[in-house]
Design a protein around this motif. Structure first.
Motif, PDB file in Angstrom:
ATOM      1  N   PRO A  36       0.830  -1.205   0.000  1.00 32.20           N
ATOM      2  CA  PRO A  36       0.000   0.000   0.000  1.00 32.20           C
ATOM      3  C   PRO A  36       0.863   1.254   0.000  1.00 32.20           C
ATOM      4  O   PRO A  36       2.041   1.220   0.369  1.00 32.20           O
ATOM      5  CB  PRO A  36      -0.771  -0.120   1.321  1.00 32.20           C
ATOM      6  N   THR A  37       0.286   2.352  -0.438  1.00 33.22           N
ATOM      7  CA  THR A  37       0.890   3.642  -0.136  1.00 33.22           C
ATOM      8  C   THR A  37       0.422   4.033   1.254  1.00 33.22           C
ATOM      9  O   THR A  37      -0.787   4.077   1.518  1.00 33.22           O
ATOM     10  CB  THR A  37       0.486   4.702  -1.161  1.00 33.22           C
ATOM     11  N   ILE A  58      -7.108   9.530  -5.005  1.00 35.72           N
ATOM     12  CA  ILE A  58      -6.696   8.157  -4.716  1.00 35.72           C
ATOM     13  C   ILE A  58      -7.292   7.263  -5.795  1.00 35.72           C
ATOM     14  O   ILE A  58      -8.488   7.279  -6.030  1.00 35.72           O
ATOM     15  CB  ILE A  58      -7.168   7.679  -3.335  1.00 35.72           C
ATOM     16  N   GLY A  59      -6.449   6.458  -6.464  1.00 37.25           N
ATOM     17  CA  GLY A  59      -6.910   5.538  -7.469  1.00 37.25           C
ATOM     18  C   GLY A  59      -6.575   6.023  -8.882  1.00 37.25           C
ATOM     19  O   GLY A  59      -5.879   7.005  -9.064  1.00 37.25           O
ATOM     20  N   GLY A  61      -9.764  -4.724  -6.452  1.00 30.76           N
ATOM     21  CA  GLY A  61      -9.486  -5.176  -5.104  1.00 30.76           C
ATOM     22  C   GLY A  61      -8.835  -4.050  -4.325  1.00 30.76           C
ATOM     23  O   GLY A  61      -8.857  -2.889  -4.726  1.00 30.76           O
ATOM     24  N   GLY A  62      -8.228  -4.383  -3.184  1.00 32.82           N
ATOM     25  CA  GLY A  62      -7.531  -3.373  -2.397  1.00 32.82           C
ATOM     26  C   GLY A  62      -8.460  -2.641  -1.445  1.00 32.82           C
ATOM     27  O   GLY A  62      -9.659  -2.505  -1.690  1.00 32.82           O
ATOM     28  N   VAL A  63      -7.890  -2.172  -0.340  1.00 35.03           N
ATOM     29  CA  VAL A  63      -8.649  -1.454   0.679  1.00 35.03           C
ATOM     30  C   VAL A  63      -8.017  -0.086   0.888  1.00 35.03           C
ATOM     31  O   VAL A  63      -6.819   0.020   1.159  1.00 35.03           O
ATOM     32  CB  VAL A  63      -8.671  -2.225   2.012  1.00 35.03           C
ATOM     33  N   VAL A  64      -8.814   0.959   0.762  1.00 31.56           N
ATOM     34  CA  VAL A  64      -8.374   2.326   1.053  1.00 31.56           C
ATOM     35  C   VAL A  64      -9.055   2.736   2.351  1.00 31.56           C
ATOM     36  O   VAL A  64     -10.284   2.779   2.427  1.00 31.56           O
ATOM     37  CB  VAL A  64      -8.739   3.292  -0.086  1.00 31.56           C
ATOM     38  N   GLU A  65      -8.256   3.042   3.373  1.00 34.58           N
ATOM     39  CA  GLU A  65      -8.815   3.304   4.697  1.00 34.58           C
ATOM     40  C   GLU A  65      -7.897   4.233   5.497  1.00 34.58           C
ATOM     41  O   GLU A  65      -6.758   4.496   5.111  1.00 34.58           O
ATOM     42  CB  GLU A  65      -8.999   1.982   5.456  1.00 34.58           C
ATOM     43  N   PRO A  84     -13.021  -3.913  -4.578  1.00 38.32           N
ATOM     44  CA  PRO A  84     -12.330  -2.828  -3.869  1.00 38.32           C
ATOM     45  C   PRO A  84     -13.159  -2.313  -2.701  1.00 38.32           C
ATOM     46  O   PRO A  84     -14.373  -2.539  -2.628  1.00 38.32           O
ATOM     47  CB  PRO A  84     -12.181  -1.759  -4.947  1.00 38.32           C
ATOM     48  N   GLN A  85     -12.503  -1.596  -1.788  1.00 40.56           N
ATOM     49  CA  GLN A  85     -13.193  -0.994  -0.650  1.00 40.56           C
ATOM     50  C   GLN A  85     -12.703   0.429  -0.403  1.00 40.56           C
ATOM     51  O   GLN A  85     -11.501   0.685  -0.434  1.00 40.56           O
ATOM     52  CB  GLN A  85     -12.951  -1.794   0.636  1.00 40.56           C
ATOM     53  N   PHE A  86     -13.648   1.332  -0.157  1.00 45.82           N
ATOM     54  CA  PHE A  86     -13.370   2.661   0.377  1.00 45.82           C
ATOM     55  C   PHE A  86     -14.053   2.742   1.736  1.00 45.82           C
ATOM     56  O   PHE A  86     -15.278   2.612   1.823  1.00 45.82           O
ATOM     57  CB  PHE A  86     -13.943   3.765  -0.526  1.00 45.82           C
ATOM     58  N   LYS A  87     -13.286   2.970   2.800  1.00 43.60           N
ATOM     59  CA  LYS A  87     -13.888   3.051   4.124  1.00 43.60           C
ATOM     60  C   LYS A  87     -13.011   3.881   5.056  1.00 43.60           C
ATOM     61  O   LYS A  87     -11.830   4.122   4.787  1.00 43.60           O
ATOM     62  CB  LYS A  87     -14.082   1.648   4.716  1.00 43.60           C
ATOM     63  N   ASP A  88     -13.615   4.320   6.147  1.00 46.53           N
ATOM     64  CA  ASP A  88     -12.886   5.015   7.213  1.00 46.53           C
ATOM     65  C   ASP A  88     -12.183   6.270   6.694  1.00 46.53           C
ATOM     66  O   ASP A  88     -10.979   6.443   6.869  1.00 46.53           O
ATOM     67  CB  ASP A  88     -11.893   4.056   7.874  1.00 46.53           C
ATOM     68  N   PHE A  89     -12.967   7.154   6.073  1.00 45.22           N
ATOM     69  CA  PHE A  89     -12.484   8.481   5.655  1.00 45.22           C
ATOM     70  C   PHE A  89     -13.004   9.515   6.645  1.00 45.22           C
ATOM     71  O   PHE A  89     -14.183   9.489   7.031  1.00 45.22           O
ATOM     72  CB  PHE A  89     -13.015   8.845   4.265  1.00 45.22           C
ATOM     73  N   HIS A  90     -12.149  10.457   7.025  1.00 43.39           N
ATOM     74  CA  HIS A  90     -12.515  11.530   7.943  1.00 43.39           C
ATOM     75  C   HIS A  90     -12.163  12.850   7.266  1.00 43.39           C
ATOM     76  O   HIS A  90     -10.987  13.157   7.058  1.00 43.39           O
ATOM     77  CB  HIS A  90     -11.760  11.386   9.261  1.00 43.39           C
TER      78      HIS A  90
END
Length: 571
Positions: free
Chosen positions: A332-333, A352-353, A386-390, A441-447
């Motif tokens: 990941p970055t 992102i992406g 795929g991949g998780v961005v969090e 893929p997942q996008f989650k936990d953005f503030h």
């Protein structure tokens, strides 16, 4: 004698006071932009930001002009520059100086412990002669690919820098295809007269037949088993290089330099660690296809600060490989700070992406301004990645004249410009339910907090997948002037607090479709709202509006496509 001693003592005391005052000033008023804000940022989000190491060099200086290089814009300095860099590295490192002049060169290869320093009145000009750039096995958009070697590159290096206040020019105009729709009629005519050829659709100019063949060949750059680089020679022009590619390098500094006119991406650090961009200016024509500013791919411990981006594609972009190749890499970055930057023309300010298959996490973004970008905050992916961005933390972003959305999450990325061209018609993607796999893929936990936007087509857009909603997104303190309001589709656990809108079209102000647990607290509008909210889709539940200054009467809310009035709670 006594008077002399008193005067001497007074001079000493005054000097000490001046010294103390100077030291006090240097401690109080240095350019520490971000220190107080960083503390506020970390305290608010309860996060710990990374410490990024920066390189240190010997003071020894190697001036290329003293080795026979000529800054006349005609003499080709490739061998001399590379020999000087190698000599500097072999002697323990130091500074390789590019003095005032126009220094024509072919590809440059960085070496460990070298600081390539570009003087203010220097232009490091890369040659138009494409034969100077060999075909190599490189990386393009997250996959191993055939490329022309980059004007500047480095592999497996440590302790390197490119610094100064001069210009590095990639001569990208000789590499790029150009779309007619992005030019004026006069510009288009002049481009066609310059050479090259126009495609059959009469809408795209190509620099050569070699480029056109590559463009018409499916997966042209994919390295196929059993083929050598020589097999790709007839499409060579198509494999545009990135201006700067640093691969698996540690402790890297890019400072002060203008990187401009890149054939493709401007700056591409790949799998690097302890990377700092400080006061950099990345500059590409607005029509430059794939003309990104910086693409940080699968890197760890990164600082991007006090830099400016004015480019043809995404400004500051985070990536981590594409599809199966990115997932296999599994890097990941992470641990990235982007602060005090300005992004002018770009497809997105902070992005992102979409190549995020290795994931991204612990990204800290604050005190940035986006002016005239297509999208402000842009997060894009698609099935297959795929991949998780969090664990994304964003604060204090100012935007002006955004052509599309101020904030956009989209899991249906289709490799098209984010804002349609004039008269271009795009159909909404077909909604289908797929099984969840490692390709999902997942996008989650953005503030995200403290956002100001003066002008956008739409304030907020989120579009998730039926099988994997965009989820756990927390937005707070947003003031946005836009033509349209908020659109949420296939989103879950979304909290929007203190959203202040000035919207020209409230038809409706908010649209919630097939989403659940959506909270609007402290919603406010600076204009009259005739149509507040449309709730659609049988899956929509748990929508809440509380402490709103906008009327929430029944005639301002509609329920469509199977949605029930029970989906909404008003407090």
């Amino acid at each position: 004698m006594r008077i002399f001693k008193i005067l001497f003592l007074g001079i000493i005391i005054q000097a000490c006071l001046q010294s103390c005052s100077a030291n006090t000033i240097s401690k109080i008023n240095p350019d520490q932009s971000g220190i107080t804000d960083s503390l506020e940022f970390t305290n608010y989000f309860k996060v710990k930001m990374p410490i990024i190491k920066t390189p240190v060099f010997k003071k020894d200086t190697f001036d290329i002009s003293k080795s026979g290089a000529k800054g006349d814009g005609i003499f080709l300095n490739t061998q001399i520059i590379n020999a000087t860099i190698t000599a500097c590295s072999n002697k323990g490192g130091g500074v390789v100086l590019i003095p005032g002049g126009i220094w024509l060169t072919g590809p440059i290869y960085m070496k460990s412990n070298v600081n390539l320093h570009i003087k203010r009145d220097a232009i490091l000009q890369f040659t138009k002669d494409k034969n100077q750039y060999k075909l190599v096995e490189g990386n393009w958009e997250g996959k191993p690919s055939v490329r022309n070697e980059s004007p500047i590159s480095g592999n497996n290096l440590e302790n390197i820098a490119i610094s100064g206040t001069g210009i590095i020019d990639g001569n990208g105009d000789v590499w790029r295809a150009v779309k007619k729709d992005k030019l004026t009629e006069s510009q288009w005519k002049n481009l066609v007269k310059s050479g090259g050829l126009v495609g059959e659709d009469k809408k795209t100019w190509y620099p050569s037949k070699s480029y056109l063949k590559g463009d018409q060949t499916k997966d042209a750059s994919v390295i196929q088993e059993g083929k050598s680089l020589a097999d790709y020679q007839d499409m060579k022009d198509f494999f545009r290089p990135n201006l700067l590619v640093l691969t698996k390098c540690k402790t890297v500094l890019l400072e002060g330099v203008t990187f401009q006119n890149s054939p493709a991406w401007c700056l591409h650090p790949l799998m690097c660690e302890d990377l700092t961009l400080k006061g950099v200016y990345a500059k590409n024509p607005f029509y430059a296809q794939n003309g990104d500013g910086v693409d940080v791919e699968s890197c760890k411990n990164v600082m991007i600060e006090n830099s400016t981006f004015d480019v043809g594609d995404d400004g500051i972009c985070i990536k981590s490989g594409r599809d199966e190749d990115g997932r296999k890499r599994g890097m990941p970055t992470e641990n990235l700070i982007a602060r005090n930057n300005v992004v002018y023309h770009a497809h997105g300010g902070f992005v992102i992406g979409s190549e995020m298959s290795g994931g991204a996490k612990n990204l800290f973004v604050y005190n940035n301004s986006f002016i005239g970008t297509d999208i402000g905050l842009r997060f894009k992916t698609t099935r297959g990645r795929g991949g998780v961005v969090e664990k994304i933390y964003i604060s204090d972003i100012n935007m002006k004249d955004i052509a599309g959305e101020a904030i956009r999450f989209d899991m249906y990325y289709a490799a098209k410009d984010p804002v349609p061209l004039a008269d271009e018609v795009r159909e909404a993607p077909k909604v289908e339910l797929f099984p969840v796999t490692d390709e999902t893929p997942q996008f989650k936990d953005f503030h995200i907090r403290n956002i100001n936007c003066d002008g956008a087509a739409k304030a907020i857009f989120m579009r998730g997948l039926p099988e994997m909603n965009i989820h756990d997104i927390y937005l707070e303190n947003l003031t946005i002037q836009a033509k349209e309001g908020v659109e949420l589709t296939e989103a879950s656990n979304i909290s929007i607090k203190n959203l202040n809108l000035m919207v020209g079209n409230s038809n409706p102000l908010i649209n919630v479709d097939n989403s659940k647990n959506i909270s609007f607290e402290g919603l406010k509008s600076f204009t009259d709202v005739g149509f507040l909210m449309n709730i659609s889709g049988v899956k929509t539940t748990g929508v809440k509006i509380s402490n709103s200054s906008i009327s929430t009467s029944k005639d301002k809310i509609t329920y469509t496509l199977g949605a029930s009035s029970k989906a909404l709670t008003i407090k």
